[in-house]
Design a protein around this motif. Structure first.
Motif, PDB file in Angstrom:
ATOM      1  N   ARG A 142       0.805  -1.226   0.000  1.00 61.30           N
ATOM      2  CA  ARG A 142       0.000   0.000   0.000  1.00 61.30           C
ATOM      3  C   ARG A 142       0.837   1.275   0.000  1.00 61.30           C
ATOM      4  O   ARG A 142       0.396   2.300  -0.535  1.00 61.30           O
ATOM      5  N   HIS A 143       2.047   1.217   0.596  1.00 66.65           N
ATOM      6  CA  HIS A 143       2.743   2.478   0.862  1.00 66.65           C
ATOM      7  C   HIS A 143       4.137   2.595   0.256  1.00 66.65           C
ATOM      8  O   HIS A 143       4.735   3.672   0.344  1.00 66.65           O
ATOM      9  N   LEU A 150      -6.715  -5.802  18.056  1.00 65.81           N
ATOM     10  CA  LEU A 150      -5.619  -4.982  18.569  1.00 65.81           C
ATOM     11  C   LEU A 150      -5.483  -3.702  17.755  1.00 65.81           C
ATOM     12  O   LEU A 150      -5.438  -3.736  16.521  1.00 65.81           O
ATOM     13  N   HIS A 151      -5.412  -2.589  18.470  1.00 63.21           N
ATOM     14  CA  HIS A 151      -5.064  -1.301  17.866  1.00 63.21           C
ATOM     15  C   HIS A 151      -3.754  -0.874  18.496  1.00 63.21           C
ATOM     16  O   HIS A 151      -3.666  -0.740  19.718  1.00 63.21           O
ATOM     17  N   TYR A 152      -2.720  -0.666  17.688  1.00 65.48           N
ATOM     18  CA  TYR A 152      -1.393  -0.432  18.250  1.00 65.48           C
ATOM     19  C   TYR A 152      -0.653   0.634  17.454  1.00 65.48           C
ATOM     20  O   TYR A 152      -0.992   0.952  16.305  1.00 65.48           O
ATOM     21  N   ALA A 153       0.379   1.173  18.073  1.00 65.82           N
ATOM     22  CA  ALA A 153       1.156   2.253  17.471  1.00 65.82           C
ATOM     23  C   ALA A 153       1.868   1.770  16.209  1.00 65.82           C
ATOM     24  O   ALA A 153       2.414   0.666  16.171  1.00 65.82           O
ATOM     25  N   GLY A 154       1.875   2.616  15.201  1.00 65.72           N
ATOM     26  CA  GLY A 154       2.651   2.337  13.995  1.00 65.72           C
ATOM     27  C   GLY A 154       2.019   1.366  13.036  1.00 65.72           C
ATOM     28  O   GLY A 154       2.663   0.964  12.061  1.00 65.72           O
ATOM     29  N   ALA A 155       0.764   0.969  13.267  1.00 65.90           N
ATOM     30  CA  ALA A 155       0.122   0.022  12.356  1.00 65.90           C
ATOM     31  C   ALA A 155      -0.013   0.634  10.965  1.00 65.90           C
ATOM     32  O   ALA A 155      -0.355   1.810  10.810  1.00 65.90           O
ATOM     33  N   ASP A 156       0.264  -0.152   9.954  1.00 67.21           N
ATOM     34  CA  ASP A 156       0.139   0.257   8.546  1.00 67.21           C
ATOM     35  C   ASP A 156       0.921   1.542   8.266  1.00 67.21           C
ATOM     36  O   ASP A 156       0.466   2.425   7.551  1.00 67.21           O
ATOM     37  N   ASN A 157       2.120   1.612   8.812  1.00 68.49           N
ATOM     38  CA  ASN A 157       2.953   2.808   8.683  1.00 68.49           C
ATOM     39  C   ASN A 157       4.303   2.399   8.118  1.00 68.49           C
ATOM     40  O   ASN A 157       4.947   1.486   8.644  1.00 68.49           O
TER      41      ASN A 157
END
Length: 723
Positions: free
Chosen positions: A116-117, A359-366
């Motif tokens: 995606r990125h 789970l929602h966590y820092a940096g996901a999909d980044n």
């Protein structure tokens, strides 16, 4: 009988077919992508007298190409483990443990993040990653006998980026949450978030607050001293990361120079095309692990067959993807193991006997971290460097900064998840409503930082950001929302460092050196309270335990080999770390004391053997094997955090002080640096003279020159070549 013979033959044929299938299915299904476009790289590698590579190139991609090639010369085996991991093939190389990593790759959708990125990354960043991949491919082409997994090469820039997307979340403890949920175990307290309502077992020293300790396998120290606090007006930075001394997150030292203005000395991890910490001509930084609460857990409400979950009054499909994990059995035989990966609105989902948790966590999909590190490398002043850090690509880790202009700072870098007031994010949340879920990241302006404190110094040793610069120069916890989940924990290392720095109004280079290599335990630390518990144990008539208590009571609080209780104290300190770091109740002090005394009596016949005969720096076997005494401790500034127990009972340290770098800018802004590693540049090449050539210096707590200036390097060159 003829029928039985035919059945037996058929069974043999089936077994042969199955065996062949297990041997060939995995490489046949592995489809390596097209290699990066053909390109000629103008790269020169210069090895200094310690084998450290200095990579020169006309362009930055020329340098990245050389970074890959030089690292492969020294540790191609570990680089391949990282590459297999980014492809979901770690299980085919490493067995069941590797398959767990492959499952995590699918669960966090690291390859999807890249898909995606990757195209969004600036052209110069993609060129850098492609060049690094090309360097690895070139080495593999020239050394096919070293390739450990069929069809692993060629690799691409996307593979390099996938390594960042996969590994970044595990530096703030996502793996602990995943493991607990997958195994139906209680969530680890250190990743469930600090609890302000819990009793405070260990006050901070000297500023007050909650506390815990960094555990046996994690840690780091970072120091920055401003000109106004140094005895000679210099600015100083110490990078003192604590990482494993071998493997996929072991530091690799390098120096880079390009004609496009990229000049940097520092260290990276296998799979990184640039240094991740160190210094350029005008600035530098180091990192330490921080421990904010960056994972939010939501329990889903499922329908009867677990195919849908309720969300805001509607039933939504629980996304399910079947993946096949390769698990190496022995030799060429690889077993395909099916698993299902789930996903909901909040993020990836783990299902166990008690339900399904999103789970929602820092940096996901980044994927911004691949650019951020590059921009940090190329920054020329404090403003540029801060703009790079503000990209918020690196989801968590402290940054301790210093520069030639005399600026110092501590940035409690974290991609804090957005959270709504009124909900307790320290515990599992209802997953059937959007009321407690808020996508996105807290703005950079709200991230804590302590810049140019009046004290003139900064220190972090995996402790709270509210304890960094001494009395009168600390951040105020009341200025930050409790929803950020900032830890209020400290370590003996932090307490001890603050005591030593605060007591010295004019810190010289030698003073700072002594502080970094200090082996002391603070009497104001959690360790003192733990040892008090050990001394209060009832021996119950056990003379050995009573003798051990008497020995410990006369300890001098230093792991310098001058007191007979050093070995006993180290065992007990390690045992205390096991529970204290994890915010668990204390273990049984009598049981821990008994285990320590049993080990010492069994292997050494006494409770007070010389410390250097027990704690060892070992690298081998091979023609350059070393075995040297170490004087260090599990939570002291001269750190050895864990070890392997040898057959003779000695402790072969394998984690703690790893890459150490002292950086100095003089009054005119000129930079110089010194460094050291536990072993050498070629840690997996036993025949190399640089397999362990730094070890004697490391054991003696000595540093070597970095030779950052090419003119200095010319006087200390072992060889120069073009890959």
């Amino acid at each position: 009988m003829r029928l039985i013979g035919r059945l037996a033959l058929a069974l043999v044929l089936l077994l042969v077919i199955a065996a062949v299938g297990l041997a060939v299915w995995e490489p046949l299904t592995a489809q390596p992508p097209a290699p990066p476009a053909a390109h000629t790289y103008d790269t020169r590698i210069v090895r200094d007298n310690f084998g450290v590579p200095h990579i020169f190139g006309t362009t930055d991609p020329d340098v990245a190409y050389g970074v890959a090639y030089a690292h492969a010369e020294d540790d191609f085996s570990t680089l391949q483990e990282v590459l297999a991991m980014t492809r979901g093939r770690a299980g085919a190389m490493l067995g069941a443990d590797g398959a767990k990593v492959d499952f995590a790759l699918h669960l966090v959708d690291a390859r999807g993040t890249v898909t995606r990125h990757y195209a969004e990354q600036p052209a110069d960043v993609r060129a850098l990653l492609d060049a690094y991949a090309a360097g690895l491919n070139h080495y593999a082409d020239k050394h096919p006998g070293e390739v450990r997994l069929a069809r692993l090469f060629p690799v691409t820039g996307e593979d390099v980026a996938a390594g960042f997307a996969l590994r970044s979340p595990f530096f703030f403890g996502l793996d602990a949450v995943l493991g607990a949920l997958a195994d139906n175990k209680p969530l680890p307290p250190e990743t469930a978030g600090p609890n302000p309502d819990a009793p405070d077992p260990t006050p901070l020293a000297p500023t007050g607050g909650q506390a815990s300790d960094e555990g046996n396998r994690n840690g780091s120290n970072g120091f920055a001293i401003a000109p106004r606090r140094s005895s000679d007006g210099h600015t100083r930075l110490i990078s003192n990361s604590h990482q494993p001394w071998r493997g996929q997150v072991a530091w690799y030292e390098l120096v880079v120079h390009s004609k496009q203005g990229w000049d940097f000395a520092g260290a990276n991890f296998p799979g990184a095309p640039y240094p991740l910490l160190g210094h350029n001509k005008t600035l530098g930084w180091t990192n330490t692990v921080n421990r904010p609460d960056l994972v939010d857990i939501y329990k889903l409400v499922l329908n009867a067959d677990r195919t849908q979950y309720r969300y805001d009054g509607k039933w939504l499909p629980l996304q399910a993807t079947r993946v096949w994990l390769p698990v190496k059995l022995w030799g060429p035989f690889v077993l395909p193991v099916p698993k299902t990966v789930y996903r909901a609105v909040q993020g990836p989902v783990i299902c166990n006997d008690s339900g399904c948790y999103a789970l929602h966590y820092a940096g996901a999909d980044n994927l911004k971290m691949v650019e951020e590190y590059y921009r940090l490398n190329k920054a020329r002043d404090f403003a540029e460097w801060q703009r790079a850090l503000a990209m918020q690509g690196v989801p968590a880790t402290n940054f301790i900064y210093a520069d030639a202009a005399g600026n110092i700072g501590h940035f409690y870098n974290a991609s804090f998840p957005n959270r709504k007031p009124g909900f307790d994010y320290r515990h599992v949340l209802p997953g059937d409503t959007s009321a407690d879920f808020m996508p996105g990241t807290v703005p950079w302006a709200q991230v804590p930082r302590n810049v140019n404190p009046a004290s003139g110094f900064i220190v972090n040793a995996n402790n709270t950001p509210y304890q960094a610069a001494g009395a009168g120069s600390e951040l105020n916890p009341a200025d930050y929302s409790p929803l950020l989940g900032i830890e209020t924990d400290t370590t003996n290392r932090a307490t001890r460092a603050l005591e030593l720095l605060s007591a010295n109004p004019s810190i010289s280079a030698d003073d700072l050196y002594r502080i970094k290599f200090d082996k002391g335990v603070s009497r104001n630390s959690w360790v003192a309270r733990w040892f008090a518990m050990v001394l209060a144990v009832d021996p119950k008539g056990d003379k050995t335990i009573a003798d051990a208590q008497k020995l410990l009571a006369n300890w001098d609080w230093q792991f310098d080999g001058k007191n007979g209780a050093d070995a006993l104290a180290q065992f007990l300190l390690r045992d205390g770390n096991k529970w204290h770091h994890r915010r668990l109740p204390p273990s049984d002090p009598r049981a821990d004391l008994k285990a320590a005394t049993d080990h010492l009596i069994k292997y050494f016949g006494r409770l007070d053997p010389p410390y250097g005969s027990i704690m060892r720096l070992h690298q081998g076997p091979g023609p350059h094997t070393i075995d040297l005494p170490l004087y260090c401790g599990a939570d002291v500034l001269r750190a050895c955090s864990s070890w392997d127990v040898a057959a003779n009972g000695q402790l072969a340290s394998d984690h703690g002080d790893s890459f150490i770098m002292f950086v100095d800018w003089d009054r005119q802004g000129h930079v110089s640096s010194r460094s050291i590693q536990p072993y050498g540049a070629a840690t997996t090449r036993p025949d190399s003279p640089h397999y362990a050539d730094q070890a004697p210096l490391f054991a003696r707590e000595q540093l070597k020159p970095v030779w950052f200036d090419p003119a200095d390097l010319a006087k200390h060159t072992e060889r120069s070549y073009r890959p």
